[in-house]
Motif scaffolding. Structure first.
Motif, PDB file in Angstrom:
ATOM      1  N   ILE A 185       0.859  -1.193   0.000  1.00 61.13           N
ATOM      2  CA  ILE A 185       0.000   0.000   0.000  1.00 61.13           C
ATOM      3  C   ILE A 185       0.893   1.240   0.000  1.00 61.13           C
ATOM      4  O   ILE A 185       0.654   2.212  -0.731  1.00 61.13           O
ATOM      5  N   ARG A 186       1.933   1.199   0.827  1.00 60.41           N
ATOM      6  CA  ARG A 186       2.829   2.352   0.927  1.00 60.41           C
ATOM      7  C   ARG A 186       3.484   2.646  -0.424  1.00 60.41           C
ATOM      8  O   ARG A 186       3.597   3.789  -0.834  1.00 60.41           O
ATOM      9  N   ALA A 187       3.899   1.594  -1.131  1.00 61.41           N
ATOM     10  CA  ALA A 187       4.553   1.790  -2.424  1.00 61.41           C
ATOM     11  C   ALA A 187       3.621   2.530  -3.387  1.00 61.41           C
ATOM     12  O   ALA A 187       4.020   3.500  -4.044  1.00 61.41           O
ATOM     13  N   LEU A 188       2.366   2.092  -3.440  1.00 59.23           N
ATOM     14  CA  LEU A 188       1.416   2.725  -4.368  1.00 59.23           C
ATOM     15  C   LEU A 188       1.071   4.143  -3.912  1.00 59.23           C
ATOM     16  O   LEU A 188       0.824   5.028  -4.728  1.00 59.23           O
ATOM     17  N   LYS A 189       1.080   4.322  -2.587  1.00 56.95           N
ATOM     18  CA  LYS A 189       0.827   5.676  -2.060  1.00 56.95           C
ATOM     19  C   LYS A 189       1.952   6.628  -2.491  1.00 56.95           C
ATOM     20  O   LYS A 189       1.692   7.717  -2.993  1.00 56.95           O
ATOM     21  N   TYR A 190       3.192   6.184  -2.338  1.00 58.00           N
ATOM     22  CA  TYR A 190       4.318   7.069  -2.691  1.00 58.00           C
ATOM     23  C   TYR A 190       4.394   7.294  -4.195  1.00 58.00           C
ATOM     24  O   TYR A 190       4.789   8.368  -4.642  1.00 58.00           O
ATOM     25  N   GLN A 191       4.018   6.286  -4.969  1.00 57.23           N
ATOM     26  CA  GLN A 191       4.006   6.466  -6.423  1.00 57.23           C
ATOM     27  C   GLN A 191       3.095   7.648  -6.788  1.00 57.23           C
ATOM     28  O   GLN A 191       3.462   8.512  -7.580  1.00 57.23           O
ATOM     29  N   ALA A 192       1.911   7.676  -6.169  1.00 57.00           N
ATOM     30  CA  ALA A 192       0.957   8.743  -6.493  1.00 57.00           C
ATOM     31  C   ALA A 192       1.376  10.080  -5.890  1.00 57.00           C
ATOM     32  O   ALA A 192       1.270  11.118  -6.545  1.00 57.00           O
ATOM     33  N   THR A 193       1.862  10.056  -4.644  1.00 55.48           N
ATOM     34  CA  THR A 193       2.120  11.340  -3.975  1.00 55.48           C
ATOM     35  C   THR A 193       3.431  11.995  -4.426  1.00 55.48           C
ATOM     36  O   THR A 193       3.570  13.213  -4.363  1.00 55.48           O
ATOM     37  N   THR A 194       4.394  11.175  -4.889  1.00 60.52           N
ATOM     38  CA  THR A 194       5.662  11.779  -5.337  1.00 60.52           C
ATOM     39  C   THR A 194       5.690  11.969  -6.851  1.00 60.52           C
ATOM     40  O   THR A 194       6.439  12.794  -7.362  1.00 60.52           O
ATOM     41  N   GLY A 195       4.903  11.152  -7.557  1.00 62.80           N
ATOM     42  CA  GLY A 195       4.971  11.175  -9.016  1.00 62.80           C
ATOM     43  C   GLY A 195       6.187  10.402  -9.512  1.00 62.80           C
ATOM     44  O   GLY A 195       6.504  10.419 -10.706  1.00 62.80           O
ATOM     45  N   PHE A 196       6.877   9.696  -8.605  1.00 63.89           N
ATOM     46  CA  PHE A 196       8.050   8.910  -8.998  1.00 63.89           C
ATOM     47  C   PHE A 196       7.600   7.587  -9.605  1.00 63.89           C
ATOM     48  O   PHE A 196       6.485   7.117  -9.384  1.00 63.89           O
ATOM     49  N   GLU A 197       8.546   6.976 -10.319  1.00 61.34           N
ATOM     50  CA  GLU A 197       8.210   5.710 -10.984  1.00 61.34           C
ATOM     51  C   GLU A 197       8.431   4.526 -10.030  1.00 61.34           C
ATOM     52  O   GLU A 197       9.447   4.468  -9.325  1.00 61.34           O
ATOM     53  N   LEU A 198       7.458   3.631 -10.039  1.00 66.47           N
ATOM     54  CA  LEU A 198       7.607   2.404  -9.260  1.00 66.47           C
ATOM     55  C   LEU A 198       8.296   1.396 -10.169  1.00 66.47           C
ATOM     56  O   LEU A 198       7.775   1.091 -11.241  1.00 66.47           O
ATOM     57  N   LYS A 199       9.458   0.916  -9.767  1.00 65.14           N
ATOM     58  CA  LYS A 199      10.229   0.068 -10.676  1.00 65.14           C
ATOM     59  C   LYS A 199       9.424  -1.179 -11.067  1.00 65.14           C
ATOM     60  O   LYS A 199       8.605  -1.663 -10.304  1.00 65.14           O
ATOM     61  N   ARG A 200       9.730  -1.689 -12.265  1.00 69.21           N
ATOM     62  CA  ARG A 200       8.949  -2.788 -12.817  1.00 69.21           C
ATOM     63  C   ARG A 200       8.944  -4.007 -11.884  1.00 69.21           C
ATOM     64  O   ARG A 200       7.916  -4.640 -11.664  1.00 69.21           O
ATOM     65  N   ASP A 201      10.133  -4.309 -11.313  1.00 68.58           N
ATOM     66  CA  ASP A 201      10.194  -5.475 -10.441  1.00 68.58           C
ATOM     67  C   ASP A 201       9.354  -5.279  -9.171  1.00 68.58           C
ATOM     68  O   ASP A 201       8.776  -6.236  -8.641  1.00 68.58           O
ATOM     69  N   VAL A 202       9.219  -4.023  -8.719  1.00 69.35           N
ATOM     70  CA  VAL A 202       8.385  -3.748  -7.539  1.00 69.35           C
ATOM     71  C   VAL A 202       6.912  -3.978  -7.912  1.00 69.35           C
ATOM     72  O   VAL A 202       6.157  -4.611  -7.178  1.00 69.35           O
ATOM     73  N   ARG A 203       6.540  -3.500  -9.089  1.00 72.04           N
ATOM     74  CA  ARG A 203       5.147  -3.659  -9.527  1.00 72.04           C
ATOM     75  C   ARG A 203       4.794  -5.143  -9.652  1.00 72.04           C
ATOM     76  O   ARG A 203       3.738  -5.586  -9.227  1.00 72.04           O
ATOM     77  N   LYS A 204       5.736  -5.898 -10.199  1.00 74.36           N
ATOM     78  CA  LYS A 204       5.506  -7.347 -10.362  1.00 74.36           C
ATOM     79  C   LYS A 204       5.346  -8.026  -8.999  1.00 74.36           C
ATOM     80  O   LYS A 204       4.462  -8.862  -8.785  1.00 74.36           O
ATOM     81  N   ALA A 205       6.214  -7.618  -8.065  1.00 74.68           N
ATOM     82  CA  ALA A 205       6.166  -8.229  -6.723  1.00 74.68           C
ATOM     83  C   ALA A 205       4.850  -7.896  -6.015  1.00 74.68           C
ATOM     84  O   ALA A 205       4.319  -8.717  -5.269  1.00 74.68           O
ATOM     85  N   ILE A 206       4.322  -6.704  -6.269  1.00 74.03           N
ATOM     86  CA  ILE A 206       3.047  -6.336  -5.633  1.00 74.03           C
ATOM     87  C   ILE A 206       1.924  -7.225  -6.179  1.00 74.03           C
ATOM     88  O   ILE A 206       1.124  -7.776  -5.418  1.00 74.03           O
ATOM     89  N   LYS A 207       1.917  -7.382  -7.493  1.00 73.39           N
ATOM     90  CA  LYS A 207       0.862  -8.220  -8.094  1.00 73.39           C
ATOM     91  C   LYS A 207       0.926  -9.639  -7.532  1.00 73.39           C
ATOM     92  O   LYS A 207      -0.084 -10.251  -7.220  1.00 73.39           O
ATOM     93  N   LYS A 208       2.160 -10.122  -7.383  1.00 70.11           N
ATOM     94  CA  LYS A 208       2.343 -11.498  -6.910  1.00 70.11           C
ATOM     95  C   LYS A 208       1.886 -11.676  -5.457  1.00 70.11           C
ATOM     96  O   LYS A 208       1.339 -12.710  -5.092  1.00 70.11           O
ATOM     97  N   ASN A 209       2.122 -10.648  -4.643  1.00 70.93           N
ATOM     98  CA  ASN A 209       1.867 -10.792  -3.203  1.00 70.93           C
ATOM     99  C   ASN A 209       0.557 -10.161  -2.737  1.00 70.93           C
ATOM    100  O   ASN A 209       0.308 -10.091  -1.526  1.00 70.93           O
ATOM    101  N   ALA A 210      -0.265  -9.701  -3.676  1.00 71.21           N
ATOM    102  CA  ALA A 210      -1.460  -8.921  -3.299  1.00 71.21           C
ATOM    103  C   ALA A 210      -2.286  -9.592  -2.193  1.00 71.21           C
ATOM    104  O   ALA A 210      -2.709  -8.938  -1.240  1.00 71.21           O
ATOM    105  N   ALA A 211      -2.475 -10.888  -2.302  1.00 71.63           N
ATOM    106  CA  ALA A 211      -3.372 -11.562  -1.351  1.00 71.63           C
ATOM    107  C   ALA A 211      -2.832 -11.566   0.077  1.00 71.63           C
ATOM    108  O   ALA A 211      -3.600 -11.738   1.027  1.00 71.63           O
ATOM    109  N   CYS A 212      -1.524 -11.346   0.229  1.00 71.23           N
ATOM    110  CA  CYS A 212      -0.938 -11.322   1.590  1.00 71.23           C
ATOM    111  C   CYS A 212      -1.543 -10.210   2.438  1.00 71.23           C
ATOM    112  O   CYS A 212      -1.485 -10.245   3.664  1.00 71.23           O
ATOM    113  N   ILE A 213      -2.096  -9.199   1.782  1.00 74.08           N
ATOM    114  CA  ILE A 213      -2.612  -8.040   2.523  1.00 74.08           C
ATOM    115  C   ILE A 213      -3.714  -8.479   3.495  1.00 74.08           C
ATOM    116  O   ILE A 213      -3.968  -7.835   4.511  1.00 74.08           O
TER     117      ILE A 213
END
Ligand code: ATP
Ligand code: MG
Length: 413
Positions: A185-213
């Motif tokens: 959640i924090r990663a997606l929050k910072y992506q939106a609030t900073t306008g910085f790019e979320l690296k591809r491997d981070v995005r992939k890891a989020i998709k993979k681990n979504a259900a852990c939330i």
């Protein structure tokens, strides 16, 4: 700029951090909260190391006014507590200290070790600043500022990431999100609030681990949602949480309606209010934030038979279901429901007055409060509850009454 070196154990010196002097970075003490400066001075006078760390430094580097100030120190939580009359130790596994000031809390965290030790059932092994810097979630959150000498310590080439405008995970992606799913959640929050790019491997890891939330405590999710609503980018963040398959676990009921135009309009209106408030200084209230979340989804048929109180309770009930399992303080939700009642042109004079009388005068902290709605639903008569409260057990603990809790007490960090 200086380089800090350490011995690698084989007699060789290896660089561990870049140290920027006051002239080499834009942070000044005038941008730091005066109570945080006071607390840092006190810790340093007692022989400890102390720095402003994390979000405050990130926000200042982005040209924004920080919302809160976190301190990292070499002193243990007990040592910190002994220094301050307004300190309270919280947390089960990793213990941190909250310093209470009028209208705000400053969080003091002891440097965390990068080794896990479960022998005593805890993983609260404290460590060095260098180890602490490796345990922070993202590089942009890992800068340390020492107000006493103006030095900015960078152990992870965080300033390089600011220049490249990227969000990089410091903890290996193979386990960072399963170890603590809130980081997604924090990663997606910072992506939106900073306008910085979320690296591809981070995005992939989020998709993979979504259900852990799903394994996260409700209190931590409530805290993150509250931060999202006050971020000024709530629509983008909640949309991305949905895109990555996280929202259905965080707000199961609300997420079913997240794509409605009315929801979008309400959140965009909230984001605009939050962004405008940064200029005029008047913060958007918590109830206004909750109102934006529930208003477009409350269904109410105005029947002549229903009293104002019945309408209030029906909307309150719907709101609770919509945002469950999120558990904001009831008095905030009540006020949000009151705003909807006002939109409907229904006055709830008597209860509204009593709810207002109970509301805290200053900005509330996170300690739980009773609400008008809850008191009415309570099955224990108030006299009995009072008597129960007086009864203590052998350990001096009060029976029948829950120990006061803060959201952060639930933290597993
Ligand atoms: P914001 O309040 O806007 O989310 P913040 O960075 O101040 O920003 P906090 O939750 O106050 O966020 O945390 C303070 C710091 O603690 C962070 O900047 C980060 O360095 C560290 N931190 C917080 N949560 C985690 C986590 N789940 N895993 C690792 N480090 C964390
Ligand atoms: Mg913070």
């Amino acid at each position: 700029m200086f380089i800090r070196y350490k011995n690698d154990g084989k007699g060789r010196s290896v660089p561990v951090a870049k140290i920027y002097t006051q002239k080499e970075h834009p942070i000044t003490n005038s941008q730091i909260d005066k109570d945080a400066l006071w607390a840092i001075r006190k810790i340093q006078q007692a022989g400890g190391e102390a720095y402003i760390v994390g979000g405050a430094i990130r926000d200042i580097l982005l040209g924004r006014k920080p919302k809160d100030f976190d301190i990292a120190t070499s002193l243990s939580p007990r040592q910190v507590q002994r220094l301050f009359w307004n300190a309270r130790i919280i947390g089960r596994r990793f213990r941190i200290v909250h310093l209470f000031f009028s209208g705000k809390i400053i969080e003091v965290t002891t440097f965390r070790s990068d080794e896990e030790n479960f022998e005593d059932g805890r993983n609260n092994l404290y460590g060095t600043i260098e180890q602490d810097a490796k345990r922070r979630d993202f590089s942009i959150n890992s800068l340390y500022y020492n107000p006493s000498n103006g030095q900015l310590l960078d152990f992870n080439d965080a300033l390089g990431d600011f220049r490249k405008r990227v969000i990089r995970s410091l903890i290996p992606l193979s386990y960072t999100f399963s170890e603590d799913p809130v980081r997604m959640i924090r990663a997606l929050k910072y992506q939106a609030t900073t306008g910085f790019e979320l690296k591809r491997d981070v995005r992939k890891a989020i998709k993979k681990n979504a259900a852990c939330i799903e394994t996260c405590s409700t209190s931590r999710l409530t805290e993150e949602i509250a931060k999202i609503l006050s971020s000024g980018s709530s629509y983008e963040i909640l949309t991305n949480l949905r895109k990555y398959g996280l929202l259905q676990f965080i707000l199961p009921c609300w997420s079913m309606y997240a794509s409605l135009d009315a929801v979008r309009a309400a959140l965009e209106d909230l984001d605009k209010r939050v962004r405008d408030s940064r200029n005029d200084g008047e913060p958007v209230t918590k109830e206004r934030q909750l109102y934006a979340l529930i208003k477009p989804l409350v269904v109410y048929e105005n029947t002549a038979e229903a009293s104002a109180e019945e309408v209030f309770h029906e909307i309150f009930r719907q709101a609770k279901v919509l945002i469950s399992p999120m558990t904001p303080p009831n008095y905030e939700l009540e006020k949000a429901v009151d705003m909807i009642m006002q939109d409907l042109g229904i006055r709830r004079a008597r209860i509204k007055r009593s709810a207002e009388a109970r509301a805290p005068k200053k900005k509330p902290n996170t300690l739980g409060r009773k609400s008008a709605a809850n008191e009415e639903l309570s099955v224990v008569p108030s006299k009995k509850r009072k008597r129960k409260r007086k009864k203590s057990n052998k350990n001096g603990r009060v029976e029948g009454v829950a120990e006061p809790k803060t959201l952060a007490e639930e933290h597993d960090l």
